[in-house]
Motif scaffolding. Sequence first.
Motif, short mmCIF file in Angstrom:
data_model
loop_
_atom_site.label_atom_id
_atom_site.label_comp_id
_atom_site.label_asym_id
_atom_site.label_seq_id
_atom_site.Cartn_x
_atom_site.Cartn_y
_atom_site.Cartn_z
N GLU A 23 0.38 17.16 2.93
CA GLU A 23 -0.11 17.59 1.42
C GLU A 23 0.13 16.51 0.61
N THR A 24 1.18 16.05 0.77
CA THR A 24 1.59 14.85 -0.20
C THR A 24 0.76 13.74 -0.18
N ALA A 25 0.42 13.64 1.06
CA ALA A 25 -0.59 12.28 1.39
C ALA A 25 -1.88 12.63 0.42
N VAL A 26 -2.34 13.75 0.61
CA VAL A 26 -3.66 14.32 -0.13
C VAL A 26 -3.32 14.14 -1.53
N GLU A 27 -2.14 14.80 -2.30
CA GLU A 27 -2.01 14.66 -3.45
C GLU A 27 -1.95 13.02 -4.03
N LYS A 28 -1.20 12.20 -3.26
CA LYS A 28 -1.14 10.77 -3.76
C LYS A 28 -2.33 10.14 -3.36
N LYS A 29 -3.05 10.67 -2.78
CA LYS A 29 -4.41 10.11 -2.14
C LYS A 29 -4.09 8.61 -1.25
N SER A 30 -3.08 9.00 -0.62
CA SER A 30 -2.61 7.79 0.20
C SER A 30 -2.62 8.09 1.78
N PRO A 31 -2.73 7.00 2.73
CA PRO A 31 -2.48 7.24 4.10
C PRO A 31 -1.38 8.13 4.60
N PHE A 32 -1.24 8.69 5.56
CA PHE A 32 -0.32 9.46 6.31
C PHE A 32 0.02 8.62 7.55
N VAL A 80 -8.65 -1.64 0.87
CA VAL A 80 -7.61 -2.56 0.04
C VAL A 80 -7.81 -3.85 0.28
N PRO A 81 -8.00 -4.78 -0.67
CA PRO A 81 -8.05 -6.28 -0.08
C PRO A 81 -6.95 -6.79 0.66
N ALA A 82 -7.18 -7.74 1.37
CA ALA A 82 -6.31 -8.40 2.43
C ALA A 82 -5.03 -8.67 1.54
N ALA A 83 -3.83 -8.56 2.35
CA ALA A 83 -2.62 -8.83 1.48
C ALA A 83 -2.46 -10.18 0.94
N VAL A 140 1.01 -1.21 0.12
CA VAL A 140 -0.20 -0.01 -0.04
C VAL A 140 0.83 1.26 -0.16
N PRO A 141 0.74 2.14 -1.03
CA PRO A 141 1.46 3.30 -1.04
C PRO A 141 1.17 4.24 0.25
N VAL A 142 2.29 4.65 0.94
CA VAL A 142 1.89 5.56 2.08
C VAL A 142 3.17 6.72 2.17
N VAL A 143 2.59 7.86 2.76
CA VAL A 143 3.48 8.70 3.28
C VAL A 143 3.89 8.43 4.64
N VAL A 144 5.12 8.60 4.90
CA VAL A 144 5.43 8.72 6.28
C VAL A 144 6.47 9.72 6.77
N THR A 154 0.86 -4.09 11.85
CA THR A 154 -0.49 -3.44 12.48
C THR A 154 -0.91 -2.31 11.64
N LEU A 155 0.16 -1.25 11.14
CA LEU A 155 0.19 -0.26 10.29
C LEU A 155 -0.31 -0.84 9.02
N ALA A 156 0.19 -1.60 8.31
CA ALA A 156 -0.13 -2.06 6.99
C ALA A 156 -1.60 -2.59 7.00
#
Lengths: 295, 317
Positions: free
Chosen positions: A148-157, A281-284, A119-123, A270-272
């Motif tokens: 802002e990057t998370a908003v842009e990439k539509k990813s969790p932060f 997102v479907p299970a890994a 899953v793409p994430v910003v950390v 846990t985070l994932a």
Amino acid sequence: MNWISNVGPKIRSFLGRREVPENLWIKCPETGQLVFHKDVEANQWVIPGSNYHMRMGASARMKSTFDNETWLDIAVPGVAADPLKFRDEKKYADRIRDARAKTGAQDAVKLGYGKLEGVPVVVAVQDFDFMGGSLGMAAGEAVIKGLETAVEKKSPFILFVASGGARMQEGILSLMQMPRTTVAVQRLRMAKKPYIVVLTNPTTGGVTASYAMLGDVQIAEPGALIGFAGPRVIEQTIREKLPAGFQRAEYLRDHGMVDIVVHRHEMRKTLARLCRLMTKVPAAEPPALVAPARA
Amino acid sequence: MRTYLDFEKPVAELEARIEELRALAASGEAVAIAEDVARLEAKSELALSELYENLTPWQKTQVARHPQRPHFSDYIAKLFDEFTPLAGDRKFGDDQAIIGGFARFAGQSVCVIGHEKGSTTEARITHNFGMARPEGYRKAVRLMELADRFEVPVVTLVDTAGAYPGIDAEERGQAEAIARSTDAGLALGVPNVSVIIGEGGSGGAIAIATANKVLMLEHSIYSVISPEGAASILWRDTTKAQEAATNMKITAQDLLKFGVVDEIIAEPAGGAHRHPDATISATGKAIQTALAGFNDLSREQVRSLRAEKFLAIGRNL
């Protein structure tokens, strides 16, 4: 004089400039037990045996979070240097220079973009080693940039935080990072992407009183000190001893301020899992398909 | 009985002299005092205005904390009609360090929230010297959300040394309460105006100061930590508070330069504690003007102007 101090320098020159242990042995702050440095490092900076969670630097944290220890650094915006021309016992400009030399970082917050179990994430990692992880303009801008990057990439932060609070040497401009970062948190909220905070030891002051307590999910590492006022300030105010376990991760969980206390070894998983569940997102590893029965 | 600050000594002496002369005249002694009194008064006024034009940051700190400086309740009494205080956070309790409710301001419905320090010993204890616990901030959040729903502008008056640092406050999530209150102010679709009327102490202040317009009285202070706190942490020497007050740039004049506050409200010579009525009415006018600036804006515009204003702070230094 023991053999360690003789061997130390040679090993240091052999290993190179950075990542060199000050001491080959680490003393567990809880039990006093001596543990081999390498063993602690290999154990994600958790003392084997006592499970004491040592502080973890920004790079180590990024490595232990992203898939294949790989991520893209997100550039952190530059800010005005020392706008107050501040000095206490020492010039702030000198303190910053020393902190940069010591850590090799520009300031307290480092940003990365990559994958966490796919899953793409910003950390973001707020590193206590840089002037106590204090929140100044640079750290504030970095947190904003991360959100802002998370908003842009539509990813969790995901934010790993350790901080003593506001950077007093930046005065009111440091205080202003509380509302500024909050604006950015609101924008991620509007984008309906998860904001997960991992509170690590220690997190106090203006950082706790702003973005570090505004996560959709609040995770804490075992034993981490988390609070608004530091324990010493409280003791001075009320003039009594603080109860055992006061302001520790487990105490916050028991008082409804933290969702989960997670051992560092379980953190990535846990985070994932949370990121997948919260972004649907479907299970890994999908459960093995049972072959449909045929007539 | 007037409380003089240490640096006001020259003025205190002149005023004492004037009082003496007046007492003498009142006792019927046949002395011509009118001329002397007039001369001394002029001298005293001049001394006072010179002092107050050149207050050091530490002196401003003392003025900002002056026990006779007008507090929240004084502003309520003079500027707001039909004030209807609403109590409680609906979660745990009511915190009298922060007071709020609906009121009529210049004819218009508003929600007014602020720190109250208290003006008598008893009141100070009731209001915990203006140092709020989580319940205070959660009450503020509740009121801001009500105001937003009923599309009523929010006015906040900031006057606190800081949020209360105690076991119970921590237990109930002081940090989270402050963060949510900051958040709530920034989320409002109605305009909000904050005035720093005395002390703007750190997180405890910003929690109710995330406003479209932040105004500051001329001799109030606003800082990330008290000068004493900074002295003890950065200098490890509590006697360095004066130096800390100077170096931290906590005055209205400094903060206007940094773009942290939008406007300074002038105080009459001698400060708000000498002229509460004039100060309060100037504050009222400033709030009215500030609110009027948002009359024709949509909720989205109000929100985004506020957000952009805060994001811009520090970017052009």
